[in-house]
Design a protein around this motif. Structure first.
Motif, PDB file in Angstrom:
ATOM      1  N   PRO A   6       0.827  -1.218   0.000  1.00 46.72           N
ATOM      2  CA  PRO A   6       0.000   0.000   0.000  1.00 46.72           C
ATOM      3  C   PRO A   6       0.861   1.267   0.000  1.00 46.72           C
ATOM      4  N   ARG A   7       0.316   2.305  -0.562  1.00 47.92           N
ATOM      5  CA  ARG A   7       1.037   3.575  -0.619  1.00 47.92           C
ATOM      6  C   ARG A   7       1.242   4.144   0.781  1.00 47.92           C
ATOM      7  N   GLY A   8       2.289   4.959   0.896  1.00 50.30           N
ATOM      8  CA  GLY A   8       2.538   5.649   2.153  1.00 50.30           C
ATOM      9  C   GLY A   8       3.369   4.872   3.142  1.00 50.30           C
ATOM     10  N   ALA A   9       4.025   3.807   2.680  1.00 48.48           N
ATOM     11  CA  ALA A   9       4.827   2.999   3.597  1.00 48.48           C
ATOM     12  C   ALA A   9       6.057   3.775   4.056  1.00 48.48           C
ATOM     13  N   PRO A  10       6.432   3.626   5.337  1.00 46.51           N
ATOM     14  CA  PRO A  10       7.692   4.230   5.794  1.00 46.51           C
ATOM     15  C   PRO A  10       8.869   3.627   5.032  1.00 46.51           C
ATOM     16  N   ASP A  11       9.985   4.341   5.016  1.00 47.16           N
ATOM     17  CA  ASP A  11      11.126   3.856   4.238  1.00 47.16           C
ATOM     18  C   ASP A  11      11.763   2.609   4.824  1.00 47.16           C
ATOM     19  N   TRP A  12      11.421   2.254   6.076  1.00 47.21           N
ATOM     20  CA  TRP A  12      11.989   1.044   6.676  1.00 47.21           C
ATOM     21  C   TRP A  12      11.187  -0.218   6.360  1.00 47.21           C
ATOM     22  N   VAL A  13      10.033  -0.076   5.750  1.00 42.38           N
ATOM     23  CA  VAL A  13       9.251  -1.257   5.352  1.00 42.38           C
ATOM     24  C   VAL A  13       9.865  -1.827   4.078  1.00 42.38           C
ATOM     25  N   GLU A  14      10.209  -3.109   4.096  1.00 41.93           N
ATOM     26  CA  GLU A  14      10.907  -3.726   2.972  1.00 41.93           C
ATOM     27  C   GLU A  14       9.940  -4.487   2.062  1.00 41.93           C
ATOM     28  N   ARG A  32       1.029 -14.285 -15.814  1.00 41.37           N
ATOM     29  CA  ARG A  32      -0.329 -14.267 -16.369  1.00 41.37           C
ATOM     30  C   ARG A  32      -0.709 -12.868 -16.859  1.00 41.37           C
ATOM     31  N   TRP A  33      -0.199 -11.835 -16.140  1.00 46.84           N
ATOM     32  CA  TRP A  33      -0.529 -10.458 -16.500  1.00 46.84           C
ATOM     33  C   TRP A  33       0.677  -9.699 -17.055  1.00 46.84           C
ATOM     34  N   SER A  34       1.833 -10.369 -17.118  1.00 45.11           N
ATOM     35  CA  SER A  34       3.078  -9.731 -17.573  1.00 45.11           C
ATOM     36  C   SER A  34       3.340  -8.446 -16.793  1.00 45.11           C
ATOM     37  N   ARG A  35       3.153  -8.533 -15.494  1.00 47.55           N
ATOM     38  CA  ARG A  35       3.361  -7.381 -14.616  1.00 47.55           C
ATOM     39  C   ARG A  35       4.185  -7.795 -13.406  1.00 47.55           C
ATOM     40  N   THR A  36       4.736  -6.794 -12.745  1.00 48.99           N
ATOM     41  CA  THR A  36       5.434  -7.029 -11.486  1.00 48.99           C
ATOM     42  C   THR A  36       4.696  -6.317 -10.366  1.00 48.99           C
ATOM     43  N   ALA A  37       4.966  -6.747  -9.148  1.00 44.19           N
ATOM     44  CA  ALA A  37       4.416  -6.087  -7.965  1.00 44.19           C
ATOM     45  C   ALA A  37       5.454  -6.137  -6.859  1.00 44.19           C
ATOM     46  N   ASP A  38       5.594  -5.039  -6.153  1.00 44.33           N
ATOM     47  CA  ASP A  38       6.458  -4.992  -4.975  1.00 44.33           C
ATOM     48  C   ASP A  38       5.611  -5.364  -3.766  1.00 44.33           C
ATOM     49  N   GLU A  39       5.808  -6.588  -3.270  1.00 44.90           N
ATOM     50  CA  GLU A  39       5.001  -7.084  -2.151  1.00 44.90           C
ATOM     51  C   GLU A  39       5.721  -6.854  -0.826  1.00 44.90           C
ATOM     52  N   LEU A  40       4.928  -6.704   0.225  1.00 44.33           N
ATOM     53  CA  LEU A  40       5.484  -6.586   1.564  1.00 44.33           C
ATOM     54  C   LEU A  40       6.387  -7.770   1.865  1.00 44.33           C
ATOM     55  N   CYS A  41       7.525  -7.500   2.498  1.00 41.09           N
ATOM     56  CA  CYS A  41       8.458  -8.546   2.909  1.00 41.09           C
ATOM     57  C   CYS A  41       8.815  -8.279   4.366  1.00 41.09           C
ATOM     58  N   VAL A  42       8.125  -8.934   5.269  1.00 39.20           N
ATOM     59  CA  VAL A  42       8.269  -8.660   6.703  1.00 39.20           C
ATOM     60  C   VAL A  42       9.652  -9.071   7.197  1.00 39.20           C
ATOM     61  N   THR A  43      10.289  -8.172   7.921  1.00 36.10           N
ATOM     62  CA  THR A  43      11.557  -8.476   8.587  1.00 36.10           C
ATOM     63  C   THR A  43      11.515  -8.163  10.072  1.00 36.10           C
ATOM     64  N   GLU A  44      10.466  -7.460  10.520  1.00 38.14           N
ATOM     65  CA  GLU A  44      10.350  -7.096  11.935  1.00 38.14           C
ATOM     66  C   GLU A  44       8.877  -6.846  12.256  1.00 38.14           C
ATOM     67  N   LEU A  45       8.577  -6.810  13.549  1.00 33.05           N
ATOM     68  CA  LEU A  45       7.187  -6.679  13.988  1.00 33.05           C
ATOM     69  C   LEU A  45       6.573  -5.356  13.555  1.00 33.05           C
ATOM     70  N   ALA A  46       7.368  -4.302  13.484  1.00 31.79           N
ATOM     71  CA  ALA A  46       6.818  -3.012  13.076  1.00 31.79           C
ATOM     72  C   ALA A  46       6.182  -3.087  11.692  1.00 31.79           C
ATOM     73  N   ASP A  47       6.717  -3.933  10.807  1.00 34.38           N
ATOM     74  CA  ASP A  47       6.116  -4.109   9.481  1.00 34.38           C
ATOM     75  C   ASP A  47       4.695  -4.634   9.598  1.00 34.38           C
ATOM     76  N   VAL A  48       4.497  -5.584  10.506  1.00 29.68           N
ATOM     77  CA  VAL A  48       3.175  -6.174  10.709  1.00 29.68           C
ATOM     78  C   VAL A  48       2.211  -5.118  11.255  1.00 29.68           C
ATOM     79  N   VAL A  49       2.652  -4.372  12.255  1.00 35.53           N
ATOM     80  CA  VAL A  49       1.783  -3.357  12.856  1.00 35.53           C
ATOM     81  C   VAL A  49       1.442  -2.276  11.839  1.00 35.53           C
ATOM     82  N   TRP A  50       2.431  -1.876  11.020  1.00 42.41           N
ATOM     83  CA  TRP A  50       2.125  -0.878   9.989  1.00 42.41           C
ATOM     84  C   TRP A  50       1.085  -1.427   9.009  1.00 42.41           C
TER      85      TRP A  50
END
Length: 322
Positions: free
Chosen positions: A80-88, A96-114
């Motif tokens: 989602p838009r507006g992620a802090p710069d520390w969210v990876e 199937r759609w010939s597209r890419t997506a930058d998906e959330l990649c959790v590395t710490e609990l703050a990512d989950v809470v955000w």
């Protein structure tokens, strides 16, 4: 992690040294008991070690409920838009759609809470990690009961799954699905692609079906399955197929949680009783039941040998089963 008033309806939380602002903390998300967005945050904080272990370094699709679980659900692949710069993130290509997506990649609990701040209730990770998103390190056994299959059958089949895993010398980690079934996760060596892992999963499912043919089906088309049987859903190992992680809340009014259990709990567990209201105390008492899941990675070569022996042919993963 006490909230600090911010001069608005929002609160600011210190999560592992990160400041996460939670807006609309009093918005009711779970209508059965009136739990709020902040209650959901507190739940994920209480199982922090578990949810981070389940999601760590994995591409993760988010199921968001901006108006609570009685409202519309948004399936979000892109961060989602507006992620802090520390969210990876990790970039995934979707052929199937010939597209890419930058998906959330959790590395710490703050990512989950955000992510919860962004109205996420459910976390659906891939069975790969970002170091190599095309080679799974997790084999998922999904015990999915058909409409007329009771939970007693799920329990019986889970014991057969455990028996076969033991014979293979493989350690499986069970959890409730948060719905009507059970899941079992196995760490595997990330040496094979999705097609091989799915073929190995089908060979395993066939062995379970062979042992209890009156209880289990591996029939691909839903319309052809006996509604009284349990489907061992090997397709959950296909590329871009995800299921709710361990400790993920499900989008139900009761706030049911997909909860790790011990094998000796299979006969007694009542999945609907495992909720955001009850799991924190359970976690505090029992600890993280999947804590050792990364200790040993197993080979799927014996299963691939079964697949060769039995001439296993896997249906096209892009072809729906229903």
């Amino acid at each position: 992690m006490s909230p600090k008033a911010s001069g608005s309806p929002a609160v600011e939380l210190d999560v592992g040294g990160r400041t996460v602002r939670v807006s609309n903390p009093d918005r009711v998300y779970f209508s059965e008991r009136g739990e709020t967005k902040l209650d959901l945050v507190r739940y994920y904080e209480s199982v922090g070690d578990g949810i981070v272990r389940a999601l760590r370094e994995r591409p993760c699709m988010l199921h968001r409920f901006p108006d609570g679980v009685d409202g519309a659900k948004v399936h979000q692949k892109r961060l989602p838009r507006g992620a802090p710069d520390w969210v990876e993130t990790v970039q995934i290509f979707f052929p199937r759609w010939s597209r890419t997506a930058d998906e959330l990649c959790v590395t710490e609990l703050a990512d989950v809470v955000w992510a919860v701040q962004m109205s996420t209730v459910e976390f659906h990770p891939w069975n790969t990690r970002r170091a190599d998103t095309e080679r799974p390190d997790e084999w998922r056994i999904d015990l999915d009961p058909m409409p007329d299959c009771d939970f007693a059958t799920v329990r019986r089949v889970a014991h057969v799954v455990h028996e076969v895993l033991d014979e293979l010398g493989v350690v499986g980690y069970p959890k409730t699905s948060g719905g009507s079934g059970l899941h079992v996760y196995v760490r595997i060596e990330p040496r094979w692609g999705f097609a091989d892992v799915r073929r190995a999963a089908l060979a395993f499912a066939h062995e379970v079906e062979r042992r209890v043919p009156d209880l289990v089906t591996t029939t691909w088309w839903r319309k052809d399955r006996d509604p009284r049987k349990l489907f061992v859903d090997y397709n959950q190992n296909a590329r871009d197929h995800t299921i709710a992680s361990a400790y993920s809340v499900r989008g139900t009014p009761r706030g049911v949680v997909s909860t790790p259990i011990r094998w000796d709990e299979v006969d007694d567990v009542e999945p609907r009783d495992l909720t955001i209201a009850t799991v924190p105390a359970r976690f505090a008492e029992l600890g993280e039941l999947h804590a050792a899941i990364d200790d040993v990675a197993h080979s799927i070569e014996p299963l691939l040998e079964w697949a060769d022996r039995d001439g296993v042919e896997v249906p096209d993963a892009d072809e729906p089963s229903a």
